[in-house]
Design a protein around this motif. Structure first.
Motif, PDB file in Angstrom:
ATOM      1  N   ASP A 151      39.970 132.993  51.588  1.00  0.00           N
ATOM      2  CA  ASP A 151      40.300 133.231  52.993  1.00  0.00           C
ATOM      3  C   ASP A 151      40.498 131.918  53.745  1.00  0.00           C
ATOM      4  O   ASP A 151      40.248 130.841  53.200  1.00  0.00           O
ATOM      5  N   ILE A 152      40.914 132.025  54.997  1.00  0.00           N
ATOM      6  CA  ILE A 152      41.050 130.826  55.828  1.00  0.00           C
ATOM      7  C   ILE A 152      40.575 131.114  57.247  1.00  0.00           C
ATOM      8  O   ILE A 152      40.899 132.149  57.834  1.00  0.00           O
ATOM      9  N   ALA A 153      39.776 130.187  57.765  1.00  0.00           N
ATOM     10  CA  ALA A 153      39.337 130.226  59.157  1.00  0.00           C
ATOM     11  C   ALA A 153      40.140 129.186  59.927  1.00  0.00           C
ATOM     12  O   ALA A 153      40.275 128.042  59.495  1.00  0.00           O
ATOM     13  N   ILE A 154      40.685 129.597  61.067  1.00  0.00           N
ATOM     14  CA  ILE A 154      41.536 128.732  61.879  1.00  0.00           C
ATOM     15  C   ILE A 154      40.832 128.536  63.226  1.00  0.00           C
ATOM     16  O   ILE A 154      40.694 129.477  64.008  1.00  0.00           O
ATOM     17  N   LEU A 155      40.366 127.318  63.476  1.00  0.00           N
ATOM     18  CA  LEU A 155      39.461 127.067  64.593  1.00  0.00           C
ATOM     19  C   LEU A 155      40.085 126.180  65.653  1.00  0.00           C
ATOM     20  O   LEU A 155      40.702 125.165  65.341  1.00  0.00           O
ATOM     21  N   ASP A 156      39.887 126.565  66.910  1.00  0.00           N
ATOM     22  CA  ASP A 156      40.137 125.631  67.997  1.00  0.00           C
ATOM     23  C   ASP A 156      39.161 124.459  67.820  1.00  0.00           C
ATOM     24  O   ASP A 156      37.990 124.650  67.482  1.00  0.00           O
ATOM     25  N   MET A 157      39.618 123.254  68.063  1.00  0.00           N
ATOM     26  CA  MET A 157      38.781 122.074  67.837  1.00  0.00           C
ATOM     27  C   MET A 157      37.538 122.053  68.712  1.00  0.00           C
ATOM     28  O   MET A 157      36.582 121.340  68.427  1.00  0.00           O
ATOM     29  N   GLY A 158      37.521 122.863  69.778  1.00  0.00           N
ATOM     30  CA  GLY A 158      36.392 122.835  70.692  1.00  0.00           C
ATOM     31  C   GLY A 158      35.293 123.824  70.390  1.00  0.00           C
ATOM     32  O   GLY A 158      34.318 123.901  71.143  1.00  0.00           O
ATOM     33  N   ARG A 195      43.961 135.629  51.779  1.00  0.00           N
ATOM     34  CA  ARG A 195      43.621 137.046  51.847  1.00  0.00           C
ATOM     35  C   ARG A 195      43.275 137.466  53.280  1.00  0.00           C
ATOM     36  O   ARG A 195      43.772 138.462  53.784  1.00  0.00           O
ATOM     37  N   THR A 196      42.389 136.722  53.914  1.00  0.00           N
ATOM     38  CA  THR A 196      41.975 136.989  55.288  1.00  0.00           C
ATOM     39  C   THR A 196      42.233 135.757  56.129  1.00  0.00           C
ATOM     40  O   THR A 196      41.873 134.641  55.747  1.00  0.00           O
ATOM     41  N   LYS A 197      42.853 135.969  57.277  1.00  0.00           N
ATOM     42  CA  LYS A 197      43.098 134.878  58.229  1.00  0.00           C
ATOM     43  C   LYS A 197      42.341 135.221  59.506  1.00  0.00           C
ATOM     44  O   LYS A 197      42.622 136.241  60.145  1.00  0.00           O
ATOM     45  N   LEU A 198      41.385 134.363  59.872  1.00  0.00           N
ATOM     46  CA  LEU A 198      40.548 134.611  61.047  1.00  0.00           C
ATOM     47  C   LEU A 198      40.672 133.439  62.009  1.00  0.00           C
ATOM     48  O   LEU A 198      40.332 132.304  61.667  1.00  0.00           O
ATOM     49  N   VAL A 199      41.154 133.706  63.210  1.00  0.00           N
ATOM     50  CA  VAL A 199      41.236 132.698  64.264  1.00  0.00           C
ATOM     51  C   VAL A 199      39.965 132.788  65.103  1.00  0.00           C
ATOM     52  O   VAL A 199      39.535 133.884  65.488  1.00  0.00           O
ATOM     53  N   ILE A 200      39.366 131.631  65.376  1.00  0.00           N
ATOM     54  CA  ILE A 200      38.092 131.607  66.099  1.00  0.00           C
ATOM     55  C   ILE A 200      38.211 130.679  67.302  1.00  0.00           C
ATOM     56  O   ILE A 200      38.566 129.502  67.166  1.00  0.00           O
ATOM     57  N   VAL A 201      37.915 131.230  68.473  1.00  0.00           N
ATOM     58  CA  VAL A 201      37.947 130.457  69.716  1.00  0.00           C
ATOM     59  C   VAL A 201      36.698 130.778  70.529  1.00  0.00           C
ATOM     60  O   VAL A 201      35.977 131.735  70.234  1.00  0.00           O
TER      61      VAL A 201
END
Length: 418
Positions: A151-158, A195-201
């Motif tokens: 999977d991949i987690a896509i994070l705002d830098m803050g 497989r899973t793409k999760l954006v986190i803010v």
């Protein structure tokens, strides 16, 4: 290896090549002694009173009252008599602790009541809430079990450090703060790879005090078949017409896949929570290690139930908080001080130079004002600042005294924007 103590940060001592654990600790101890000798130790000060607009702090075995800008008890509910009484009632009924994790006997009816209360507060169903002992573990534990090597987690830098820790076992990409073009690029190149793409803010960012571009991010997430997690620890009780936070402002309470938060701020207690659909929530309850192996929140958590009620029953606390926020920020801005793009109860005064930041923290403390000097890695190396949180418990006299101290500091150290 030699570290220049005048420019060093705590991060520089995390791993020093060739130094074993004892040597690193000894070197770091020398650094702490250097900070103390210069009056720069605004950290781990001993508070002998409760979280409030003023704190009694013991320094060199001497108690003194300080105006406090270090608490995230935004509505002041840790000191509310009704919240205190509810906590006492919980202790009287159940004792001081639970003695077990939720899976093996530590799940009490008041935990269920808190789940139901949080669910109702956010307009969700009761089986969609998972409680954790802290807000930190709510993020880290959830992400560790949901996100794996495929999977991949896509994070705002803050985002908060707990999010980064939770993503230690998965693929991780960060995008510049609130930069939608960069986010879309990552989503596009990841579309058929993971497989899973999760954006986190975050709903409200803990250092800048600004909000995420949640509406636009939500649209992008849907476009690329990803998921969205929003940590609104600093927004609940502060933002939103009824105090439901940044997501209420954006009309997204029922649109995002995961909401995470904490009871240690507006709810005036200890604990964290995750809101997800009931099947994922059930998965977390039986798979998250920190949930199934950590003892549950103590009976004093009964206070959370009353704190949530008070957000609706006594909305004047939120109104007073915003009166204080606007008054204090306007006062700082009128001096030419840089408070960035904050739109919350978190108010940074940006300094840039780390040594000047420490000196300002020392001067504020000498004049009875307790603040948090913030440096790398919490912020960029050239973006050191004094971070303050305003609460509904502050009175104008507290804010005026602090503004006067900043005015004096500005005349001596010239920290206003050019």
């Amino acid at each position: 290896m030699s570290i220049d103590f005048t420019t060093a940060t705590f991060k520089d001592f995390e791993n020093i090549p060739g130094y074993d654990i004892a040597q690193r600790a000894e070197y770091f101890y020398e650094f702490l002694e250097h900070m103390k000798s210069r009056g720069h130790m605004n950290y781990r000060l001993k508070n002998t009173s409760g979280a409030n607009a003023t704190l009694n702090i013991n320094i060199a075995n001497h108690d003194k009252e300080y105006i406090s800008f270090v608490s995230s008890d935004y509505l002041g509910f840790t000191q509310h008599p009704k919240v205190i009484q509810a906590a006492i009632e919980g202790l009287e009924k159940y004792g001081t602790g639970t003695g077990a994790s939720p899976l093996i006997g530590g799940y009490f009816d008041y935990h269920n009541a808190i789940e139901n209360k949080i669910a109702g507060f956010f307009g969700r169903n009761e089986d969609e809430v998972v409680l954790f002992t802290t807000g930190y573990s709510a993020n880290s534990a959830t992400l560790q079990i949901l996100m794996q090597k495929e999977d991949i987690a896509i994070l705002d830098m803050g985002v908060h450090a707990s999010v980064h820790e939770g993503c230690a076992f998965t693929n991780k990409k960060t995008f510049p703060h609130n930069n939608l073009e960069a986010l879309e690029h990552i989503l596009k190149v990841s579309e058929n790879t993971y497989r899973t793409k999760l954006v986190i803010v975050d709903g409200v960012y803990s250092q800048e005090g600004d909000t995420s571009r949640a509406k636009e991010i939500c649209d992008l997430v849907k476009k690329y078949n990803a998921y969205l997690m929003v940590d609104d620890a600093h927004g609940v009780g502060v933002l939103g017409k009824t105090g439901r936070g940044a997501l209420e402002n954006d009309g997204l309470l029922d649109k995002v896949d995961f909401i995470t938060g904490t009871s240690s701020k507006t709810f005036g207690n200890l604990g964290g929570y995750v809101i997800a659909n009931k099947k994922i929530a059930s998965f977390l309850k039986f798979q998250s290690r920190q949930h199934i192996f950590s003892v549950t929140a103590p009976p004093s958590s009964f206070g959370i139930l009353k704190a949530i009620d008070l957000i609706d029953e006594e909305p004047f606390w939120q109104e007073k908080l915003w009166d204080n926020i606007n008054y204090f920020k306007n006062g700082l801005n009128d001096m030419g001080l840089d408070t960035g793009i904050t739109c919350s109860a978190i108010i940074p005064v940006k300094i840039g130079d780390q040594n000047k930041m420490w000196d300002i923290g020392r001067i504020l403390l000498e004049h009875g004002v307790y603040t948090n000097p913030i440096m790398y890695p919490a912020v960029a190396r050239k973006d050191a600042r004094i971070r303050m949180t305003v609460t509904a418990r502050h009175e104008k006299e507290h804010l005026d005294k602090t503004l006067n101290v900043f005015d004096d500091i500005n005349k001596k150290l010239h920290i206003a924007k050019k």
